[in-house]
Write an enzyme that holds these catalytic residues in place. Structure first.
Site, PDB file in Angstrom:
ATOM      1  N   ILE A  14       0.833  -1.198   0.000  1.00 27.24           N
ATOM      2  CA  ILE A  14       0.000   0.000   0.000  1.00 27.24           C
ATOM      3  C   ILE A  14       0.872   1.254   0.000  1.00 27.24           C
ATOM      4  O   ILE A  14       0.572   2.232  -0.697  1.00 27.24           O
ATOM      5  CB  ILE A  14      -0.939  -0.013   1.209  1.00 27.24           C
ATOM      6  N   TYR A  58      -8.197 -11.890  12.176  1.00 24.88           N
ATOM      7  CA  TYR A  58      -7.463 -10.621  12.291  1.00 24.88           C
ATOM      8  C   TYR A  58      -6.989 -10.408  13.730  1.00 24.88           C
ATOM      9  O   TYR A  58      -5.942  -9.798  13.973  1.00 24.88           O
ATOM     10  CB  TYR A  58      -8.345  -9.462  11.816  1.00 24.88           C
ATOM     11  N   LYS A  81      -5.168  -1.990  15.666  1.00 29.84           N
ATOM     12  CA  LYS A  81      -5.691  -0.952  14.779  1.00 29.84           C
ATOM     13  C   LYS A  81      -6.721  -0.076  15.496  1.00 29.84           C
ATOM     14  O   LYS A  81      -6.842   1.124  15.197  1.00 29.84           O
ATOM     15  CB  LYS A  81      -6.302  -1.580  13.528  1.00 29.84           C
ATOM     16  N   THR A 122      -1.113  -8.055  -0.091  1.00 23.88           N
ATOM     17  CA  THR A 122       0.205  -7.503   0.222  1.00 23.88           C
ATOM     18  C   THR A 122       0.991  -8.532   1.022  1.00 23.88           C
ATOM     19  O   THR A 122       0.452  -9.545   1.475  1.00 23.88           O
ATOM     20  CB  THR A 122       0.084  -6.218   1.051  1.00 23.88           C
ATOM     21  N   LEU A 123       2.278  -8.240   1.218  1.00 24.42           N
ATOM     22  CA  LEU A 123       3.118  -9.125   2.011  1.00 24.42           C
ATOM     23  C   LEU A 123       2.580  -9.253   3.430  1.00 24.42           C
ATOM     24  O   LEU A 123       2.539 -10.334   4.013  1.00 24.42           O
ATOM     25  CB  LEU A 123       4.554  -8.596   2.034  1.00 24.42           C
ATOM     26  N   ALA A 124       2.133  -8.138   3.996  1.00 24.93           N
ATOM     27  CA  ALA A 124       1.599  -8.157   5.358  1.00 24.93           C
ATOM     28  C   ALA A 124       0.330  -8.997   5.442  1.00 24.93           C
ATOM     29  O   ALA A 124       0.130  -9.754   6.400  1.00 24.93           O
ATOM     30  CB  ALA A 124       1.323  -6.733   5.822  1.00 24.93           C
TER      31      ALA A 124
END
Length: 254
Positions: A19, A154, A161, A192-194
């Site tokens: 991102i 998550y 977050k 994404t990698l994350a």
């Protein structure tokens, strides 16, 4: 161009699918000058070519869990640029073991690490760079809907977050006294990698594509466009907000 001449620090570029890369590319198209952080030699080998590709001014080491490194990064940036117009905070981490199964099984160390890297790092970066931020500067951080609703697997990252989003609101008051804005972008799930560390991530992507009002998943370019708005003078009166870029998924009920 909306960001002509503005100097933007980007924390958290991992590769050209991240991102932070999408945001950096959009900033570059709008005329911003860029500098990128990295953690360790292995990450530097990825970040240096991205900096060169996007015409960045320099890269700098910064482990956000180390106050001395954060302070050192601020000193280096002061020497290179003097002032900063935008900070992009795209930093988060949790142990892979804490991103599946039951949240109740999160270890104390895993909880501490996720909150430190993913939430407190925003506070420490803002504190270290506060004196460098120009009047009207913008700070942008990345969050996700799992902060507000339960997203399968998550887990502790959702809690981190949530702390990050609360930090945005409190920092908005502290930084607002100097005319500095801070906002979060709540991006929809992106490959994404994350994200690869979240168990069952492909199922989340499929669900969003089926149920989001726009019937698709977001891209790093979508996020980049919103970041340009938040970094530019177009959002001069916007601070302390969480801006959703998720094809409308957050408005859905049953």
């Amino acid at each position: 161009m909306l960001l002509e001449g503005k100097k933007a620090l980007v924390f958290g570029v991992a590769n050209n699918k991240s991102i932070a890369y999408g945001i950096s590319s959009a900033f570059r198209r709008e005329g911003a000058r860029l500098a990128f952080s990295y953690v360790g030699e292995a990450i530097q080998k990825r970040v240096d070519p991205i900096c060169e590709e996007l015409g960045g001014d320099f890269t700098f080491p910064c482990d956000v869990t180390d106050d001395a490194q954060v302070a050192g990064a601020a000193d280096l940036v002061r020497e290179k640029w003097g002032t900063v117009d935008c900070i992009v905070h795209s930093v988060a981490f949790a142990h892979r073991d804490d991103l599946h199964g039951r949240f109740i099984d999160t270890s104390r160390d895993g909880f501490r690490l996720a909150l430190d890297v993913s939430a407190y790092s925003l506070v420490s970066v803002c504190k270290a760079f506060e004196g460098l931020l120009a009047p009207g500067a913008s700070v942008i951080t990345m969050t996700y809907y799992g902060s507000q609703k339960v997203i399968t697997n998550y887990n502790v990252m959702g809690v981190a977050k949530a702390a990050l989003e609360a930090s945005v609101r409190y920092l908005a008051v502290d930084l607002g006294e100097k005319g500095i804005r801070i906002n979060g972008i709540s991006a929809g799930p992106i490959k994404t990698l994350a994200a690869s560390g979240i168990s069952g991530f492909k199922n989340i992507l499929n669900h969003i594509e089926e149920h989001a009002p726009l019937r698709r998943n977001v891209t790093i370019d979508d996020v980049g466009g919103s970041a340009v708005y938040l970094a530019s003078d177009l959002s001069a009166a916007v601070t302390g907000e969480i801006h959703f870029v998720d094809c409308g998924y957050n408005v859905m009920g049953i």
